[in-house]
Design an enzyme around this catalytic site. Structure first.
Site, mmCIF file in Angstrom:
data_model
loop_
_atom_site.group_PDB
_atom_site.id
_atom_site.type_symbol
_atom_site.label_atom_id
_atom_site.label_comp_id
_atom_site.label_asym_id
_atom_site.label_seq_id
_atom_site.Cartn_x
_atom_site.Cartn_y
_atom_site.Cartn_z
ATOM 1 N N LYS A 155 33.702 5.736 99.158
ATOM 2 C CA LYS A 155 34.872 5.055 98.574
ATOM 3 C C LYS A 155 34.600 4.666 97.111
ATOM 4 C CE LYS A 155 38.688 2.676 98.113
ATOM 5 N NZ LYS A 155 40.035 3.177 98.060
ATOM 6 N N LYS A 176 37.146 -5.032 90.599
ATOM 7 C CA LYS A 176 36.124 -5.266 91.638
ATOM 8 C C LYS A 176 35.408 -3.951 91.978
ATOM 9 C CE LYS A 176 37.772 -4.661 95.562
ATOM 10 N NZ LYS A 176 38.033 -3.985 96.812
HETATM 11 P P1 NAP Z 1 46.192 -7.603 99.234
HETATM 12 O O1 NAP Z 1 47.619 -7.145 99.210
HETATM 13 O O2 NAP Z 1 45.745 -8.632 98.289
HETATM 14 O O3 NAP Z 1 45.906 -8.076 100.743
HETATM 15 C C1 NAP Z 1 44.730 -8.728 101.095
HETATM 16 C C2 NAP Z 1 45.046 -9.671 102.232
HETATM 17 O O4 NAP Z 1 43.857 -10.388 102.581
HETATM 18 C C3 NAP Z 1 46.084 -10.716 101.856
HETATM 19 O O5 NAP Z 1 47.066 -10.716 102.850
HETATM 20 C C4 NAP Z 1 45.301 -12.004 101.759
HETATM 21 O O6 NAP Z 1 45.990 -13.143 102.231
HETATM 22 C C5 NAP Z 1 44.138 -11.764 102.666
HETATM 23 N N1 NAP Z 1 42.958 -12.529 102.228
HETATM 24 C C6 NAP Z 1 42.401 -12.545 101.000
HETATM 25 N N2 NAP Z 1 41.284 -13.291 100.982
HETATM 26 C C7 NAP Z 1 41.157 -13.773 102.230
HETATM 27 C C8 NAP Z 1 40.209 -14.609 102.853
HETATM 28 N N3 NAP Z 1 39.161 -15.064 102.161
HETATM 29 N N4 NAP Z 1 40.380 -14.914 104.154
HETATM 30 C C9 NAP Z 1 41.447 -14.426 104.847
HETATM 31 N N5 NAP Z 1 42.378 -13.622 104.313
HETATM 32 C C10 NAP Z 1 42.233 -13.299 103.026
HETATM 33 O O7 NAP Z 1 45.201 -6.385 99.052
HETATM 34 P P2 NAP Z 1 45.404 -4.853 99.469
HETATM 35 O O8 NAP Z 1 46.004 -4.128 98.313
HETATM 36 O O9 NAP Z 1 46.033 -4.759 100.803
HETATM 37 O O10 NAP Z 1 43.863 -4.409 99.534
HETATM 38 C C11 NAP Z 1 43.036 -4.718 100.640
HETATM 39 C C12 NAP Z 1 41.774 -3.876 100.545
HETATM 40 O O11 NAP Z 1 42.138 -2.483 100.575
HETATM 41 C C13 NAP Z 1 40.970 -4.095 99.261
HETATM 42 O O12 NAP Z 1 39.599 -4.036 99.544
HETATM 43 C C14 NAP Z 1 41.404 -2.912 98.397
HETATM 44 O O13 NAP Z 1 40.394 -2.592 97.451
HETATM 45 C C15 NAP Z 1 41.609 -1.839 99.437
HETATM 46 N N6 NAP Z 1 42.557 -0.767 99.085
HETATM 47 C C16 NAP Z 1 43.771 -1.068 98.536
HETATM 48 C C17 NAP Z 1 44.652 -0.017 98.211
HETATM 49 C C18 NAP Z 1 46.007 -0.280 97.586
HETATM 50 O O14 NAP Z 1 46.628 0.684 97.105
HETATM 51 N N7 NAP Z 1 46.496 -1.505 97.562
HETATM 52 C C19 NAP Z 1 44.284 1.306 98.458
HETATM 53 C C20 NAP Z 1 43.053 1.564 99.062
HETATM 54 C C21 NAP Z 1 42.196 0.523 99.369
HETATM 55 P P3 NAP Z 1 47.111 -13.880 101.350
HETATM 56 O O15 NAP Z 1 48.376 -13.226 101.781
HETATM 57 O O16 NAP Z 1 47.019 -15.305 101.740
HETATM 58 O O17 NAP Z 1 46.775 -13.642 99.913
#
Ligand code: NAP
Length: 291
Positions: free
Chosen positions: A168, A236
């Site tokens: 990744k 990150k």
């Molecule tokens: P996101 O929209 O910020 O979602 C992350 C979720 O985790 C949020 O719902 C957040 O809650 C929760 N969270 C954050 N910190 C936390 C904690 N300490 N304890 C409990 N819950 C917590 O992020 P995302 O875009 O879905 O990405 C998630 C992962 O997938 C990341 O590692 C990212 O690098 C990876 N990723 C993302 C994509 C993309 O296109 N977005 C693609 C591939 C991989 P709240 O709602 O309260 O903030």
């Protein structure tokens, strides 16, 4: 059918959890901000009030959290609550060394943990077409595969615990580099007064064509930089790439430059925008008054 605790219902976790519920699994979601669990409940899942509440009684625990410290915090609750034998699938993008360490901690409690970071962006999650790179033991990966195939199209076991995260990291290096050059190409075409939609269409059919071009050129052309994949998350990931490259003694000179462009985008206040907002940094560097 499995009972799946799904922690982290953000941009990616929400559609993935809904697809699992749609496939007939009993999905119990937990999100720090409770309102984000509502779409899962509408899709037939259930909402829990805490990580422990979600995990109790689950056969499988899925995590989709932003960063390594978040996974570490949530995992502590999972390991304290889940039953021995529970399969933990971490979809988050985190440090490869931490992923290997977390799998070892799970094994000490009689649980199995695999790293299964994903690529394909928000569109890939919505369309259940993710590419999933898996690190972990063969038997655990085999048990997880039917679930992974609900949310992903290309599901590949790449090695032991942590190996999925290594792949990744390479993915994120390639994607960031691609976006930076796409941004430069679009600024270049704009400066020449080119017909941008026509240019993007023909570029897409040749060697310059890519999923990055397909998904990110429209955002650059429209100026709609809503996430998607946030610059903060790519920042990150570039940190993960540079640390892992240093640990392996390899050089990533282009990656180092792109990491600085990502950092500059964040420093300019664009951390909450999609990573296609690298375009704004390229425009700023070219003397544009970007607001
Ligand atoms: P996101 O929209 O910020 O979602 C992350 C979720 O985790 C949020 O719902 C957040 O809650 C929760 N969270 C954050 N910190 C936390 C904690 N300490 N304890 C409990 N819950 C917590 O992020 P995302 O875009 O879905 O990405 C998630 C992962 O997938 C990341 O590692 C990212 O690098 C990876 N990723 C993302 C994509 C993309 O296109 N977005 C693609 C591939 C991989 P709240 O709602 O309260 O903030």
């Amino acid at each position: 059918m499995s009972t799946i605790a799904f922690v982290g219902l953000g941009v990616m976790g929400d559609p993935m959890a809904r697809h699992l519920a749609g496939a007939g699994h009993d999905v119990v979601g937990f999100n720090r901000t409770p309102a984000k669990a509502e779409p899962l409940v509408e899709a037939g899942g259930r909402a829990a009030e805490s990580v422990a509440d979600a995990v109790r009684g689950a056969d499988v625990v899925a995590l989709m959290l932003p960063d390594t410290p978040d996974v570490e915090t949530v995992l502590a609750d999972v390991l304290d609550t889940a039953a021995p034998g529970t399969l933990i699938i971490d979809f988050s993008t985190i440090r490869p060394d931490a992923a290997a360490d977390f799998a070892a901690r799970a094994a000490e409690r009689g649980m199995r943990m695999i790293d299964a970071p994903v690529s394909g962006g928000q569109a890939g999650a919505e369309n259940a077409a993710l590419s999933i790179m898996i690190g972990g033991e063969e038997a655990a990966v085999a048990d997880a595969r039917p679930l992974l195939e609900v949310v992903g199209k290309t599901v590949v076991h790449v090695g032991p615990a942590g190996a999925g995260q290594t792949v990744k990291a390479a993915n994120q290096l390639i994607v960031a580099g691609n976006i930076a050059l796409l941004a430069e190409a679009i600024r270049f075409l704009e400066a020449h007064g080119a017909d941008l939609p026509a240019a993007v269409e023909v570029l897409g059919g040749g060697l310059a064509g890519s999923k990055v071009l397909e998904q990110k050129a429209p955002k650059m052309l429209s100026g709609d930089f809503g996430p998607g994949f946030r610059i903060d998350l790519h920042h990150k990931d570039m940190g993960i790439v540079s640390d892992a490259a240093r640990a392996a003694g390899v050089v990533t000179p282009v990656g180092a430059l792109v990491a600085q462009l990502v950092a500059a985008t964040r420093a300019a206040g664009d951390g909450g925008l999609d990573h296609s907002a690298l375009y704004r940094t390229i425009a700023r560097l070219g003397g544009e008054d970007v607001r």
